[in-house]
Design an enzyme around this catalytic site. Structure first.
Site, PDB file in Angstrom:
ATOM      1  N   VAL A 137       7.589   8.557   2.592  1.00  0.00           N
ATOM      2  CA  VAL A 137       8.840   7.819   2.732  1.00  0.00           C
ATOM      3  C   VAL A 137       8.616   6.438   3.348  1.00  0.00           C
ATOM      4  O   VAL A 137       9.290   5.468   2.976  1.00  0.00           O
ATOM      5  CB  VAL A 137       9.868   8.637   3.555  1.00  0.00           C
ATOM      6  CG1 VAL A 137       9.383   8.888   4.961  1.00  0.00           C
ATOM      7  CG2 VAL A 137      11.227   7.949   3.554  1.00  0.00           C
ATOM      8  N   CYS A 171     -10.680   5.403   8.306  1.00  0.00           N
ATOM      9  CA  CYS A 171     -10.043   5.109   7.025  1.00  0.00           C
ATOM     10  C   CYS A 171      -9.363   3.747   7.058  1.00  0.00           C
ATOM     11  O   CYS A 171      -9.470   2.957   6.112  1.00  0.00           O
ATOM     12  CB  CYS A 171      -9.041   6.211   6.696  1.00  0.00           C
ATOM     13  SG  CYS A 171      -8.284   6.049   5.060  1.00  0.00           S
ATOM     14  N   CYS A 222      -5.266  13.991   6.785  1.00  0.00           N
ATOM     15  CA  CYS A 222      -4.810  14.165   5.404  1.00  0.00           C
ATOM     16  C   CYS A 222      -5.682  15.117   4.603  1.00  0.00           C
ATOM     17  O   CYS A 222      -5.169  15.882   3.789  1.00  0.00           O
ATOM     18  CB  CYS A 222      -4.714  12.807   4.708  1.00  0.00           C
ATOM     19  SG  CYS A 222      -6.294  11.963   4.464  1.00  0.00           S
ATOM     20  N   GLY A 230       3.144   0.822   5.573  1.00  0.00           N
ATOM     21  CA  GLY A 230       4.206   1.554   6.261  1.00  0.00           C
ATOM     22  C   GLY A 230       3.854   1.960   7.677  1.00  0.00           C
ATOM     23  O   GLY A 230       4.514   2.838   8.238  1.00  0.00           O
ATOM     24  N   ALA A 237       0.857  -1.177   0.000  1.00  0.00           N
ATOM     25  CA  ALA A 237       0.000   0.000   0.000  1.00  0.00           C
ATOM     26  C   ALA A 237       0.898   1.232   0.000  1.00  0.00           C
ATOM     27  O   ALA A 237       1.640   1.467   0.958  1.00  0.00           O
ATOM     28  CB  ALA A 237      -0.901   0.002   1.228  1.00  0.00           C
ATOM     29  N   SER A 275       1.319   5.264  -0.159  1.00  0.00           N
ATOM     30  CA  SER A 275       0.680   6.574  -0.004  1.00  0.00           C
ATOM     31  C   SER A 275       1.464   7.681  -0.692  1.00  0.00           C
ATOM     32  O   SER A 275       0.972   8.788  -0.843  1.00  0.00           O
ATOM     33  CB  SER A 275       0.552   6.908   1.479  1.00  0.00           C
ATOM     34  OG  SER A 275       1.836   7.111   2.056  1.00  0.00           O
ATOM     35  N   GLY A 276       2.710   7.397  -1.061  1.00  0.00           N
ATOM     36  CA  GLY A 276       3.575   8.410  -1.655  1.00  0.00           C
ATOM     37  C   GLY A 276       4.566   8.994  -0.676  1.00  0.00           C
ATOM     38  O   GLY A 276       5.398   9.822  -1.043  1.00  0.00           O
ATOM     39  N   LEU A 306      -4.499   4.205  -3.344  1.00  0.00           N
ATOM     40  CA  LEU A 306      -5.896   4.603  -3.416  1.00  0.00           C
ATOM     41  C   LEU A 306      -5.961   6.125  -3.504  1.00  0.00           C
ATOM     42  O   LEU A 306      -5.482   6.810  -2.600  1.00  0.00           O
ATOM     43  CB  LEU A 306      -6.663   4.127  -2.175  1.00  0.00           C
ATOM     44  CG  LEU A 306      -6.730   2.617  -1.938  1.00  0.00           C
ATOM     45  CD1 LEU A 306      -7.574   2.330  -0.695  1.00  0.00           C
ATOM     46  CD2 LEU A 306      -7.303   1.889  -3.147  1.00  0.00           C
ATOM     47  N   SER A 310       5.957   4.165   3.297  1.00  0.00           N
ATOM     48  CA  SER A 310       5.465   3.125   2.392  1.00  0.00           C
ATOM     49  C   SER A 310       6.438   2.902   1.236  1.00  0.00           C
ATOM     50  O   SER A 310       6.536   1.788   0.710  1.00  0.00           O
ATOM     51  CB  SER A 310       4.074   3.476   1.872  1.00  0.00           C
ATOM     52  OG  SER A 310       4.078   4.694   1.145  1.00  0.00           O
TER      53      SER A 310
END
Length: 383
Positions: A36, A125, A221, A149, A31, A33-34, A57, A38
């Site tokens: 560091v 979430c 977020c 992560g 997964a 998220s963008g 996602l 993950s």
């Protein structure tokens, strides 16, 4: 892929994922998220020799989130995840979950604030889009596990997989994962739970990942500027109404306010009422009457908390339980009235008075370092 880090060999990298067979025969879905964390999980998975597939996602509007700091799963973060996947040489897919995220997380967040609760959307979430949907996708892709992560540890105990706090207490995210089911925990992997953040960044640097120095996500977020009220107003524009601030003991009218969404139990700053003989705190919120009740700190003391929709992970010991009633709170000794798990309602009894326990927050229960479950705080009992 051969490891490029001096910190972990391919064998050591594979061990972080507790794979059921040789890494070369396994598929790991990560997964992404963008950020560091993950990205390093993806790098370690690739270094293990397993086949890796990255999934992101998209949780809210891509265009609106581009360039926004402190976000995840949208905008520049999707681009960063794709860049990491390209560098490491594995497939990366983006799935649009904006509609589901809005319904399950954002709308619920706004509705909770309007009813005088203090919500934690990160837990919603994790319980919804992140784990339920991602696990389904990972299984459909034939993966042996789904890796994330999060800073928690998955350890094997006598009854199966257990969820434990991270070794680095400053990074521990176990509070946000109490809703993980035993079936999900069997399939999930958290390879960063035993690593300090500084080492994670070093690994990112050694893999040459552009996100190595990327700042951590801050706050919620979809509320990167911390203005919760703005989000609530945008989602439920007709739901916010002004009311009065009253003293919880005397009933004295102390002034007006612009809506209960601006307050939470235990709050002291921002009340904008002066001339009082002692500091005042928010004691309770009555959304029906739009009334904010304030009083001295001693009125915040509670002896118990009623929690609902409870989840249990693994066996429950006879004693020695502690609970956290806020993400940054210290665990305090508790006993339970009722059977934890299967959505049942339970009452926590605090060994000593606890302060600032807010409906809408989560109460997470521990046996030592192990998470045994938790639930949503529905109400409290005064001392």
């Amino acid at each position: 892929m051969e490891s490029r880090t001096n910190l972990l060999s391919p064998r050591e990298s594979a061990a972080l994922f507790d794979l059921p067979r040789a890494a070369a025969d396994c598929r790991i879905v990560v997964a992404m998220s963008g950020g560091v964390d993950s990205s390093v999980v993806a790098a370690l998975a690739a270094a293990s020799g397993a086949e890796v597939i990255g999934i992101t996602l998209q949780l809210y509007d891509y265009g609106a989130a581009t360039g926004r700091k402190g976000a995840c799963c949208a905008g520049d973060d999707i681009r960063d995840a794709r860049t990491v996947a390209d560098r490491l040489g594995f497939a990366h897919y983006v799935f649009d979950h904006e509609s589901a995220f809005r319904e399950e997380v954002v709308d619920r967040f706004a509705d909770d604030y309007l009813t005088g609760r203090t919500p934690i959307p990160c837990i919603r979430c994790n319980m919804g889009p992140k784990f339920t949907d991602l696990l389904r996708m990972a299984r459909e892709l034939g993966a042996d596990c789904l890796a994330t992560g999060h800073y928690v540890r998955r350890l094997m105990g006598p009854a199966g997989a257990e969820l434990h706090r991270a070794l680095d207490p400053a990074r521990d995210q176990s509070y946000f994962l109490y809703g993980t089911t035993e079936a999900q925990l069997d399939y999930l992997r958290f390879p960063l739970g035993g690593l300090p953040k500084a080492e994670v960044r070093r690994i990112a640097e050694e893999f040459g990942l552009a996100v190595a120095a990327k700042p951590d996500s801050q706050d919620i977020c979809f509320v990167p500027d911390g203005d919760y009220a703005r989000i609530v107003k945008s989602v439920r524009p007709d739901g916010v109404r002004p009311g009065r601030i009253v003293h919880a003991e005397s009933g004295e009218d102390l002034g007006g306010h612009a809506g209960v969404i601006h307050f939470t139990v235990g709050q002291r700053r921002g009340l904008e009422i002066g001339g009082q003989p002692e500091p005042l705190y928010v004691i309770s919120l009555d959304a029906d009457s739009a009334e904010v009740r304030v009083g001295p700190r001693r009125l915040l003391a509670v002896g118990g908390a009623h929690i609902v929709e409870t989840n249990r992970i693994g066996p429950l010991p006879d004693g020695g339980l502690t609970a956290k009633v806020r993400s940054m709170a210290r665990p305090v000794p508790v006993t339970l009235d009722g059977s934890l798990g299967d959505g049942a309602n339970v009452t926590l009894r605090f060994a000593e008075p606890e302060f600032g326990v807010a409906p809408g927050q989560a109460a997470v229960i521990y046996a030592g370092e192990r998470v045994v479950g938790g639930g949503w705080i529905e109400g409290t009992d005064p001392v």
